[in-house]
Write an enzyme that holds these catalytic residues in place. Structure first.
Site, PDB file in Angstrom:
ATOM      1  N   HIS A   1       0.912  -1.038  -0.103  1.00  0.00           N
ATOM      2  CA  HIS A   1       0.018  -0.038   0.106  1.00  0.00           C
ATOM      3  C   HIS A   1       0.909   1.277  -0.144  1.00  0.00           C
ATOM      4  CE1 HIS A   1      -3.125  -2.677   1.778  1.00  0.00           C
ATOM      5  NE2 HIS A   1      -3.427  -2.596   0.632  1.00  0.00           N
TER       6      HIS A   1
ATOM      7  N   GLU B   1       1.762   3.737   3.092  1.00  0.00           N
ATOM      8  CA  GLU B   1       2.224   3.314   4.346  1.00  0.00           C
ATOM      9  C   GLU B   1       3.864   3.230   4.236  1.00  0.00           C
ATOM     10  OE1 GLU B   1       0.211  -0.611   4.604  1.00  0.00           O
ATOM     11  OE2 GLU B   1      -1.562   0.298   4.498  1.00  0.00           O
TER      12      GLU B   1
ATOM     13  N   ARG C   1      -3.120   4.599  -2.035  1.00  0.00           N
ATOM     14  CA  ARG C   1      -3.197   3.423  -1.382  1.00  0.00           C
ATOM     15  C   ARG C   1      -2.868   2.334  -2.578  1.00  0.00           C
ATOM     16  NH1 ARG C   1      -5.710  -0.188   2.814  1.00  0.00           N
ATOM     17  NH2 ARG C   1      -6.615  -1.834   2.056  1.00  0.00           N
TER      18      ARG C   1
ATOM     19  N   HIS D   1       3.278  -3.541   6.694  1.00  0.00           N
ATOM     20  CA  HIS D   1       2.192  -2.829   6.484  1.00  0.00           C
ATOM     21  C   HIS D   1       2.097  -1.798   7.619  1.00  0.00           C
ATOM     22  CE1 HIS D   1      -0.202  -4.987   3.101  1.00  0.00           C
ATOM     23  NE2 HIS D   1       0.531  -5.945   3.798  1.00  0.00           N
ATOM     24  N   ALA D   2       1.158  -0.741   7.476  1.00  0.00           N
ATOM     25  CA  ALA D   2       0.826   0.195   8.766  1.00  0.00           C
ATOM     26  C   ALA D   2      -0.483   0.515   8.218  1.00  0.00           C
ATOM     27  CB  ALA D   2       1.940   1.373   8.567  1.00  0.00           C
TER      28      ALA D   2
ATOM     29  N   GLU E   1       1.640  -5.004  10.855  1.00  0.00           N
ATOM     30  CA  GLU E   1       1.063  -3.553  10.995  1.00  0.00           C
ATOM     31  C   GLU E   1       1.915  -2.891  11.896  1.00  0.00           C
ATOM     32  OE1 GLU E   1      -1.236  -2.249   9.023  1.00  0.00           O
ATOM     33  OE2 GLU E   1      -2.376  -3.993   8.217  1.00  0.00           O
TER      34      GLU E   1
END
Length: 376
Positions: free
Chosen positions: A135, A138, A193, A263-264, A337
């Site tokens: 994404h 991120e 994104r 991810h975040a 995450e």
């Protein structure tokens, strides 16, 4: 009200009693806030001036020496061009430990670079796949992938743990998975994104590269509408980036024992399944790996990560890379995450890159050791 959902990624996951993080354009705040008050919905303003926060991250950068790779700064965010220059530099400088190659081309024709890290000690070695930046917005993801490589190369001589990892395993590291989207998040829209593929019928760009995999494709938690952030694409692996990585992983599935995707944000360590509430066959091994990794991470700065199956820990989503990797025979599949839990959201300040990467490094090393120990 044109709101951009930060957390969760889809409106279907907003239920009573949960927290949602949304970004609103400046001109709609005057209509949104009275609406929330009327509906008796509690709210907090986390970042009052988003533009200012963005400029703090990307503006005023020209003064730093971006080109000197020997003094490459791992505590700032880097553009795609800088990251690619850095990869080329490592490939030339550390030819005994690093091999750079491309698995294909993106929609806009950019190479999809991967670094193969490890000592060429024996012909066949198990491997770990790590990708960041599926994404685009991120940014802490690609920052971690670079940090991981730096740590590996800098501590290989002095840290017996790292030496063991690089001697016994290969690491395939893809610092920026969604290259077109990442580039776009630097040049046009910081909060982009998706990928950047064009949709002819709707004048919308992009597919969610983490909903485009051939595992329960376009089911719950993914959208059929091309303008949505969680659009699953016209068909599985429609995105050249996803297709290229899936092809590479399929080809090396006997060798690759762990799949780690970064991810975040949410501060979680997730494992399969994402698309259903069910227990994976090797649950005990994966669960204990996650438990130990989260404890190792917390030991650095006391930051707590929740861990568990993605469906019940975060939310149900279909067509994810982690589920696909697991379904294709990679026994350890995890999605991280990273920080934080919403105060800065996608705009994690550069001052937090170092602590975030330092603690995450402990978790990754922990998972790697778990892998080498063999859990039955």
């Amino acid at each position: 009200l044109q709101v951009d959902l930060w957390q969760p990624s889809s409106p279907f996951h907003i239920v009573e009693g949960t927290v949602a993080d949304v970004r609103v354009p400046q001109n709609t705040t005057w209509s949104l806030l009275p609406y929330l008050q009327q509906a008796n919905i509690q709210y907090t303003i986390l970042i009052s001036d988003l533009q200012e926060a963005i400029e703090n991250q990307t503006g005023g950068r020209s003064h730093r020496n971006r080109r000197s790779l020997s003094g490459y700064n791992y505590e700032v965010y880097h553009s795609l061009e800088e990251i690619e220059d850095w990869m080329h530099y490592l490939n030339r400088t550390y030819s005994d430990l690093v091999h750079m190659f491309s698995v294909g081309k993106s929609y806009e024709g950019r190479p999809l670079y991967v670094l193969k890290l490890g000592k060429r000690s024996r012909p066949y070695k198990k491997a770990v796949w790590i990708d960041c930046g599926i994404h685009a917005r991120e940014w802490i993801g690609p920052a971690f992938c670079q940090w991981f490589v730096k740590e590996a190369l800098q501590t290989y001589q002095t840290d017996p743990d790292m030496r063991k990892m690089l001697t016994q395993l290969y690491f395939y590291i893809m610092p920026v998975f969604n290259v077109d989207g990442y580039h776009f998040s630097w040049t046009n829209d910081r909060f982009w994104r998706k990928t950047r593929s064009k949709n002819m019928r709707f004048h919308c760009h992009g597919v969610d590269a983490n909903r485009n995999w051939k595992v329960k494709w376009c089911d719950e938690g993914a959208s059929l509408h091309p303008c949505d952030d969680t659009y699953c694409g016209p068909f599985p692996e429609s995105e050249p980036e996803v297709k290229a990585v899936a092809h590479f992983l399929r080809k090396h599935r006997k060798q690759i024992k762990a799949y780690l995707s970064f991810h975040a944000y949410a501060q979680m360590l997730l494992y399969p399944y994402s698309y259903k509430y069910a227990t994976i066959p090797n649950f005990n091994c994966v669960e204990s790996a996650a438990y130990n990794a989260v404890n190792a991470l917390q030991s650095a700065y006391g930051v707590r990560y929740r861990y568990g199956p993605a469906s019940s820990t975060l939310y149900v989503s279909s067509g994810s890379s982690m589920d696909w990797a697991y379904k294709n025979g990679i026994p350890y599949a995890f999605a991280f995450e990273l920080r934080d839990t919403g105060h800065f959201g996608f705009l994690l300040p550069e001052t937090l890159i170092k602590p975030t990467c330092t603690e995450t490094m402990l978790a990754v090393k922990n998972i790697t050791h778990h892998l080498l120990k063999k859990c039955h």
